[in-house]
Scaffold this motif. Structure first.
Motif, PDB file in Angstrom:
ATOM      1  N   HIS A  92       0.957   4.187  -3.048  1.00 18.70           N
ATOM      2  CA  HIS A  92       0.677   5.461  -2.511  1.00 18.70           C
ATOM      3  C   HIS A  92       1.691   6.412  -3.050  1.00 18.70           C
ATOM      4  O   HIS A  92       1.441   7.567  -3.698  1.00 18.70           O
ATOM      5  CB  HIS A  92       0.541   5.721  -0.908  1.00 18.70           C
ATOM      6  CG  HIS A  92       0.128   7.084  -0.605  1.00 18.70           C
ATOM      7  ND1 HIS A  92      -0.893   7.821  -0.896  1.00 18.70           N
ATOM      8  CD2 HIS A  92       1.088   7.912   0.228  1.00 18.70           C
ATOM      9  CE1 HIS A  92      -0.774   9.126  -0.456  1.00 18.70           C
ATOM     10  NE2 HIS A  92       0.176   9.120   0.241  1.00 18.70           N
ATOM     11  N   GLN A 119       1.586   6.861  -6.568  1.00 18.60           N
ATOM     12  CA  GLN A 119       0.621   7.818  -6.841  1.00 18.60           C
ATOM     13  C   GLN A 119       0.918   9.299  -6.898  1.00 18.60           C
ATOM     14  O   GLN A 119       0.591  10.072  -7.643  1.00 18.60           O
ATOM     15  CB  GLN A 119      -0.953   7.556  -6.138  1.00 18.60           C
ATOM     16  CG  GLN A 119      -1.501   6.322  -6.584  1.00 18.60           C
ATOM     17  CD  GLN A 119      -2.544   5.771  -5.398  1.00 18.60           C
ATOM     18  OE1 GLN A 119      -2.957   6.676  -4.358  1.00 18.60           O
ATOM     19  NE2 GLN A 119      -3.044   4.785  -5.817  1.00 18.60           N
ATOM     20  N   ARG A 141       0.871  -1.121  -0.008  1.00 26.32           N
ATOM     21  CA  ARG A 141      -0.096   0.008  -0.129  1.00 26.32           C
ATOM     22  C   ARG A 141       0.917   1.288  -0.005  1.00 26.32           C
ATOM     23  O   ARG A 141       0.589   2.166  -0.844  1.00 26.32           O
ATOM     24  CB  ARG A 141      -0.994  -0.091   1.223  1.00 26.32           C
ATOM     25  CG  ARG A 141      -1.729   1.277   1.100  1.00 26.32           C
ATOM     26  CD  ARG A 141      -2.640   1.115   2.424  1.00 26.32           C
ATOM     27  NE  ARG A 141      -3.793   0.188   1.990  1.00 26.32           N
ATOM     28  CZ  ARG A 141      -4.807   0.109   2.942  1.00 26.32           C
ATOM     29  NH1 ARG A 141      -5.096   0.534   4.146  1.00 26.32           N
ATOM     30  NH2 ARG A 141      -5.844  -1.277   2.500  1.00 26.32           N
TER      31      ARG A 141
END
Length: 340
Positions: free
Chosen positions: A263, A266, A259
């Motif tokens: 992130h 992103q 995760r």
């Protein structure tokens, strides 16, 4: 990655040296730094230029204590946006904690770590490489100079320790720090009374500091995501094959959970799949330049299940087929392999 300092710090040093009678333009020319590099105060400049300027100033002024004296003259503007944050903190402890957390955005040669011990609070200097004493002395003098400026009081530490020998008359150090100063110690540190952390600063503004702190937090997150992207790209180029590497494998290699990796990607407006595609593109161009590799070999090395899939991907990247690219860009043309 080389250590950096903010342009604002180099500009402050140039201003100081100019006030000592040295020619600014000649100094820049001597160290090989273009004046245009200093236009933006927040720009990061390789630290070697800062160190060269300090060394040149010491040589021309015949002053081995230049770093200490430059630190004594510190003003918040020297640290750019960080200085603006520090001057509006509510307490000295808050300012010191932010200084330790964000100082690398201004000076990444070393870092000051704020440590609380049983009987005192310590700021310790740490660096991954050997650093000239003038750099450390400037930092220590600037930290204390800022505290005195922000408090409006002549605060003094309990003691100061340097791992190097005295660069000049030890009495000069003692007069400035107003405490015992020891040399040739195991580390560089400033030790002071914990009660000083609670002392209020003259221009405390909690709303303003919260706003600026958020800016710095965002800068740190962006720096972390950019470092992660660069590390991922380097790792992918060593791992691409059949089968292709997965997100989970990449996360383990980078010591992140999936995760967190997603992130950070992103934040850089990309994804693991896109990073994999870009790594394949980079390797494809490298392999195509090797006339000893046929198109089928390259396709297999890049983890494509079929040669036709590689050819479609290559045409998407470049607008032409792998063989057409090789004929156009390679000096030594490869044989016309089938299916190229």
């Amino acid at each position: 990655m080389p250590a950096t300092v903010a342009a604002s710090l180099i500009r402050a040093l140039l201003d100081y040296l100019q006030a000592q009678g040295l020619d600014r333009s000649r100094l820049l020319e001597h160290v090989g730094l273009e004046p245009t590099a200093l236009v933006s105060p927040q720009r990061s400049i390789e630290a070697v230029y800062y160190e060269r300027l300090l060394a040149e100033g010491m040589a021309r002024l015949h002053n081995p204590l230049l770093g200490l004296e430059f630190g004594m003259a510190a003003e918040p503007a020297r640290w750019g946006r960080l200085g603006f944050l520090l001057r509006h903190c509510a307490t000295l402890g808050e300012a010191l904690s932010y200084q330790a957390r964000f100082a690398h955005l201004v000076n990444a040669i070393g870092e000051g770590r704020l440590l609380q011990r049983a009987n005192d609070v310590v700021i310790e200097w740490h660096s991954s490489r050997r650093v000239m004493p003038a750099v450390i002395e400037e930092a220590f003098a600037a930290w204390l100079g800022f505290a005195r400026w922000a408090r409006g009081e002549n605060e003094s530490p309990q003691s100061v320790e340097f791992s190097h020998r005295a660069q000049g008359d030890p009495a000069i150090y003692r007069r400035f720090f107003n405490c015992e100063v020891r040399f040739d110690r195991d580390a560089c540190r400033i030790c002071f009374d914990p009660a000083l952390l609670a002392l209020p600063l003259r221009r405390g503004d909690s709303e303003l500091t919260a706003h600026i702190r958020a800016e710095f937090d965002q800068s740190l997150r962006r720096a972390a995501s950019l470092d992660t992207l660069q590390a991922l790209n380097a790792w992918l180029q060593t791992q691409i094959g059949s089968p292709p590497p997965t997100l989970g494998e990449a996360a383990i290699a980078l010591a992140l959970n999936e995760r967190t990796l997603q992130h950070r990607l992103q934040l850089e407006n990309t994804t693991f799949r896109r990073s994999l595609d870009e790594a394949r593109h980079t390797l494809a161009l490298r392999h195509i330049a090797d006339a000893g590799l046929c198109i089928g070999d390259i396709s297999h090395r890049l983890g494509f299940s079929e040669q036709s899939a590689f050819q479609r991907a290559f045409k998407r990247w470049t607008g032409i087929t792998p063989l057409a690219w090789r004929r156009r860009h390679c000096r030594r043309s490869a044989p016309a392999y089938a299916g190229g």
